[in-house]
Design an enzyme around this catalytic site. Structure first.
Site, PDB file in Angstrom:
ATOM      1  N   ASP A 613      25.724  62.574  68.804  1.00  0.00           N
ATOM      2  CA  ASP A 613      25.076  63.638  68.039  1.00  0.00           C
ATOM      3  C   ASP A 613      24.508  63.086  66.737  1.00  0.00           C
ATOM      4  O   ASP A 613      24.785  61.937  66.373  1.00  0.00           O
ATOM      5  CB  ASP A 613      25.961  64.882  67.859  1.00  0.00           C
ATOM      6  CG  ASP A 613      27.243  64.647  67.111  1.00  0.00           C
ATOM      7  OD1 ASP A 613      27.959  65.620  66.872  1.00  0.00           O
ATOM      8  OD2 ASP A 613      27.523  63.483  66.768  1.00  0.00           O
ATOM      9  N   TYR A 615      23.495  62.101  62.845  1.00  0.00           N
ATOM     10  CA  TYR A 615      24.307  61.794  61.668  1.00  0.00           C
ATOM     11  C   TYR A 615      24.573  63.093  60.917  1.00  0.00           C
ATOM     12  O   TYR A 615      23.667  63.931  60.765  1.00  0.00           O
ATOM     13  CB  TYR A 615      23.576  60.809  60.759  1.00  0.00           C
ATOM     14  CG  TYR A 615      23.396  59.449  61.389  1.00  0.00           C
ATOM     15  CD1 TYR A 615      24.495  58.628  61.636  1.00  0.00           C
ATOM     16  CD2 TYR A 615      22.129  58.972  61.738  1.00  0.00           C
ATOM     17  CE1 TYR A 615      24.337  57.366  62.213  1.00  0.00           C
ATOM     18  CE2 TYR A 615      21.970  57.721  62.313  1.00  0.00           C
ATOM     19  CZ  TYR A 615      23.074  56.914  62.549  1.00  0.00           C
ATOM     20  OH  TYR A 615      22.921  55.686  63.122  1.00  0.00           O
ATOM     21  N   PHE A 626      20.471  57.023  66.528  1.00  0.00           N
ATOM     22  CA  PHE A 626      20.781  55.821  65.755  1.00  0.00           C
ATOM     23  C   PHE A 626      19.903  55.630  64.520  1.00  0.00           C
ATOM     24  O   PHE A 626      20.225  54.872  63.634  1.00  0.00           O
ATOM     25  CB  PHE A 626      20.727  54.545  66.616  1.00  0.00           C
ATOM     26  CG  PHE A 626      21.781  54.523  67.685  1.00  0.00           C
ATOM     27  CD1 PHE A 626      23.108  54.280  67.352  1.00  0.00           C
ATOM     28  CD2 PHE A 626      21.470  54.753  69.019  1.00  0.00           C
ATOM     29  CE1 PHE A 626      24.101  54.272  68.330  1.00  0.00           C
ATOM     30  CE2 PHE A 626      22.445  54.737  69.997  1.00  0.00           C
ATOM     31  CZ  PHE A 626      23.765  54.494  69.657  1.00  0.00           C
ATOM     32  N   HIS A 735      29.749  50.594  72.785  1.00  0.00           N
ATOM     33  CA  HIS A 735      29.029  51.281  71.704  1.00  0.00           C
ATOM     34  C   HIS A 735      28.910  50.336  70.502  1.00  0.00           C
ATOM     35  O   HIS A 735      29.850  49.588  70.201  1.00  0.00           O
ATOM     36  CB  HIS A 735      29.791  52.550  71.318  1.00  0.00           C
ATOM     37  CG  HIS A 735      28.979  53.472  70.476  1.00  0.00           C
ATOM     38  ND1 HIS A 735      28.912  53.338  69.106  1.00  0.00           N
ATOM     39  CD2 HIS A 735      28.182  54.518  70.800  1.00  0.00           C
ATOM     40  CE1 HIS A 735      28.108  54.278  68.627  1.00  0.00           C
ATOM     41  NE2 HIS A 735      27.653  55.020  69.637  1.00  0.00           N
TER      42      HIS A 735
END
Ligand code: FAD
Length: 773
Positions: A613, A615, A626, A735
């Protein structure tokens, strides 16, 4: 000689005391009678026959498997019993006690007389907590507990019975001279029966009911969050004891279980109290069968006219067809007409509006509703109609304000637009009172006040004032409240929860808070598919809406995503996010929620990078997975991406985290959830974004050209199941977060992606980012 089991509103084999009782005595004959006086009754709707026949078909199969046929007969009950008795003399008659309407009450009396005349024992075990010949309400709760607190009994393992009788057929609408059913039933055709009842109970107790306390009253959530067991209880495909037992078992399992969602305990307790109310209200009709026609409180019985004069007739027609000009009343009525179900609060609102604002006779109002409830249960129904119409005199009178209810329960008009298509063109600000739409908005939308939708049929402020005066005058006839006290003695609840339910005690603070929360809380979108074999409830019934268009969305995305955007769940998701924004910061800002799709049209997609989701810190999110807005510190995960980029392709790490340069080259930077509350990661998960972003991934999967999917971390990797076309390439790694970077660094995703793109003739992505954004 066999023993006859007469099935009535108990169409099941489990926890069936009459069937077990007869089977213990010897051979069994099983009978169901289609009674003309029932299916011609004004409360009977063709939908009831559809439901009945489904249940009978399943019961017939179950009995066949156990070894006996279900005999289906048509006619007046005594005549049918007499004919059967002549064919196959039976030695006793078994049927559950029934607290039905006046017709079934009279019929049962005739059957008793007939059985007595034939010297036949007629056994009538109870099937719920309603007590026949109850002496005092004071002991009622204990009697209820004694019956409903015991474990349900299993179905018989085997039955024996005479085999030579013609079984008879299910009778169709045409056979009985009834019009076809025009309601859309919330299960698959032919699915209603004991199996569906258990699946519905299971899905409620294990999934749907978790937030019951908060979601049961809102028209946006109730149809999924309520148990939806009422129709099963009304037709007897499930016994009340089975529901009580399963609820208590589940309550025991979740209480003190640290893994269980804490909302379960409260929801299950709240649900269990309603299982008492079920019998509490039916008990009133059992104790006073005339209440179907006569007010329970003699001083209030003649409060309203019994007949409809011309004015009342016009009002009745408008109310009964959902055209009063009060959107919440009309939306509820149209939902009822279409589906046969409403949650409690909406039922109460319909009665309150008809009997107070419109001052219509309670009997006419009650008959119309009873006919349309799929779950019509005369004991609950007539008790509730009298109570909501202020006829009982032992409760605080509650007159619902339909416009306030609409604003509180459906602030964005999602429910209203769903059932009143004529209001869909209106902006939310006018949807609760369409007659106030200004001429300019009318010109823009094409909505015409008084033409597109009726003007309010009455001025409710005036009619409510008049209604209150009439109630006061009527109550003045019982100045000492002596009559009210007698009604209470006979019918009043002795339990606190019931007192509150009836409005005679003010709700506890906690309950008040729950109500406020329930009315103001954002409603999660309904869950479209339920597990455990339970079909969709009402989601399939939403009338077609004009498609949602998202500003600046490239046309190819708009085309492939419009089916999912058209669903009510998506509109409710947008409404939820809008409501969240009113209550505090939500990221990214509204214009940037769909930036990933704006910058990367579907046909341009060459690479997909999936994030979770956005920031959740101020100013960071810009609608791309990202990526952070220029000027923001590079977050740790992105710093690792920069490191890998340097190691993989020798790109110098930039000082910024703005990845728009990738997006413009066909790298779809997609989060699975597109919004988030400030400082609360994951706060908008499971609200419906996942369905939307899954549709995005599926659309990319359907592209004929190769696309490379970079799935980093367990959550992204779970989406691999959506990528089914063999020409795409999926590259998985850990990740990039510092917590799992060891499994990300060194995975060389960028060079591998370029190799796969080159191989498919799709060129390379220039991954190195410019020094400045
Ligand atoms: C005017 C009016 C008429 C009604 N007529 C009926 C009717 O004909 N048949 C019927 O089953 N319910 C009736 N109700 C009660 C209630 O609205 C429904 O029981 C409920 O909406 C059914 O949906 P559900 O099974 O998902 O309920 P849930 O909220 O999941 O409740 C579970 C069960 O508890 C019982 N229950 C819940 N609320 C009540 C209540 N207020 N009074 C009595 N029992 C309750 C029902 O058996 C229900 O199936 C009426 C309410 C009003 C205001």
């Amino acid at each position: 000689m066999p023993h006859l089991v007469w099935f009535k509103r108990d169409l099941r084999i489990q926890d069936h005391a009459a069937l077990l009782g007869a089977a213990e005595c010897g051979e069994v004959l099983a009978l169901y009678v289609y009674e003309p006086e029932q299916y011609r009754h004004p409360e009977f709707h063709p939908a009831h026959l559809s439901v009945l026949n489904d249940a009978l078909a399943e019961l017939r199969e179950q009995l066949d498997e156990l070894g006996v046929a279900l005999l289906l007969r048509h006619g007046e009950a005594v005549a049918v019993l007499e004919a059967l008795w002549r064919d196959v003399p039976f030695s006793s008659l078994w049927a559950h006690q029934e607290t039905g309407n006046w017709v079934s009450y009279q019929r049962d009396r005739r059957v008793h007389t007939w059985a007595k005349g034939r010297g036949l024992p007629f056994y009538e075990p109870p099937q719920n907590g309603v007590v026949r010949r109850l002496r005092s309400r004071d002991t009622w709760a204990e009697e209820w507990e004694a019956r409903m607190g015991s474990a349900p009994r299993p179905a018989p393992e085997r039955l024996r019975g005479p085999q030579h009788l013609p079984p008879g057929d299910l009778l169709t609408h045409r056979d009985l001279g009834l019009p076809e059913n025009d309601k859309v039933l919330p299960w698959l055709p032919g699915a209603f029966g004991e199996h569906l009842a258990h699946a519905t109970l299971h899905s409620f107790l294990n999934e749907r009911g978790v937030n019951y306390t908060r979601e049961m009253s809102s028209p946006l959530t109730a149809e999924h969050a309520c148990s939806r067991l009422s129709v099963h209880l009304a037709f007897g495909t499930l016994s009340l004891r089975t529901v009580v037992h399963a609820t208590r078992q589940r309550l025991a399992a979740v209480t003190g279980d640290p893994e269980a969602d804490p909302r379960w305990v409260r929801s299950l307790r709240s649900f269990e109290s309603r299982l008492h109310w079920h019998c509490h209200f039916m008990q009133r009709l059992e104790s006073e069968p005339e209440m179907e026609f006569r007010g329970l409180n003699p001083t209030l019985a003649d409060l309203r006219p019994e007949e409809l004069d011309e004015v009342a007739q016009a009002r009745f027609v408008a109310w009964a067809s959902g055209r009063t000009g009060y959107p919440m009343v009309d939306a509820c009525m149209r939902m009822l007409l279409a589906t046969g179900w409403l949650p409690f609060r909406m039922r109460a609102l319909l009665v309150s509006f008809a009997t107070e604002q419109l001052w219509l006779p309670w009997r006419a109002v009650g008959l119309h509703l009873a006919r349309h409830w799929l779950d019509n249960e005369p004991g609950i129904h007539w008790s509730q109609v009298q109570m909501q119409a202020g006829m009982v005199g032992i409760n605080t009178l509650r007159i619902y304000n339909p416009t306030k209810q609409a604003r509180d329960q459906d602030p964005d008009g999602v429910f209203l637009r769903r059932w009143l298509p004529e209001l869909r063109v209106l902006p939310s600000v006018y949807v609760h009172e369409p007659h106030l739409t200004p001429p300019l908005v009318q010109a823009e939308t094409g909505f015409r006040v008084g033409e597109s939708y009726p003007l309010p049929i009455v001025d409710d402020r005036k009619t409510v004032r008049a209604a209150k005066q009439r109630h006061q005058q009527a109550q003045a006839r019982d100045p000492e409240r002596e009559v009210a006290r007698q009604v209470y003695e006979r019918h009043g609840s002795r339990k606190k929860a019931q007192l509150r339910a009836e409005g005679r005690m003010s709700p506890s603070r906690r309950e008040q808070r729950a109500t406020v929360l329930a009315s103001s809380a954002p409603s999660p979108p309904p869950r479209p598919v339920l597990s455990h074999g339970q079909p969709l409830l009402f989601d399939t019934l939403v009338p077609e809406l004009p498609p949602v268009t998202l500003p600046r969305l490239p046309a190819d995305w708009q085309a492939v995503l419009s089916p999912v955007m058209q669903r009510s769940a998506f509109r409710e998701l947008l409404a939820f996010v809008a409501l969240e924004r009113e209550q505090g910061p939500v990221y990214p800002p509204e214009p940037e929620v769909f930036v990933a799709l704006h910058l990367t049209p579907l046909k341009a997609v060459r690479v997909v990078i999936l994030g979770q989701d956005p920031y959740h810190g101020p100013g960071q999110a810009q609608g791309l997975a990202f990526s952070v807005r220029p000027g923001m510190r590079v977050p740790p995960s992105l710093a690792n991406i920069h490191r890998e980029l340097a190691a993989d392709l020798g790109c110098p790490p930039p000082r910024h985290g703005d990845l728009r340069a990738w997006a413009r080259q066909g790298v779809l930077l997609l989060n699975t959830v597109l919004t988030v509350r400030r400082g609360e990661p994951g706060s908008h998960a499971n609200r419906g974004w996942e369905t939307f972003t899954d549709a995005v991934i599926r659309a990319v999967n359907a592209r004929p050209e190769r696309v490379v999917f970079l799935l980093w971390g367990a959550q992204a990797r779970r989406k691999a199941r959506l990528i089914t076309a063999p020409h795409h390439v999926v590259l998985e790694a850990g990740h990039p977060s510092p917590l799992s970077a060891a499994r990300f660094l060194g995975s060389r995703p960028f060079s591998q992606a370029n190799a796969a793109l080159r191989e498919a003739g799709r060129g390379e992505v220039a991954w190195c980012l410019p020094e400045r954004p």
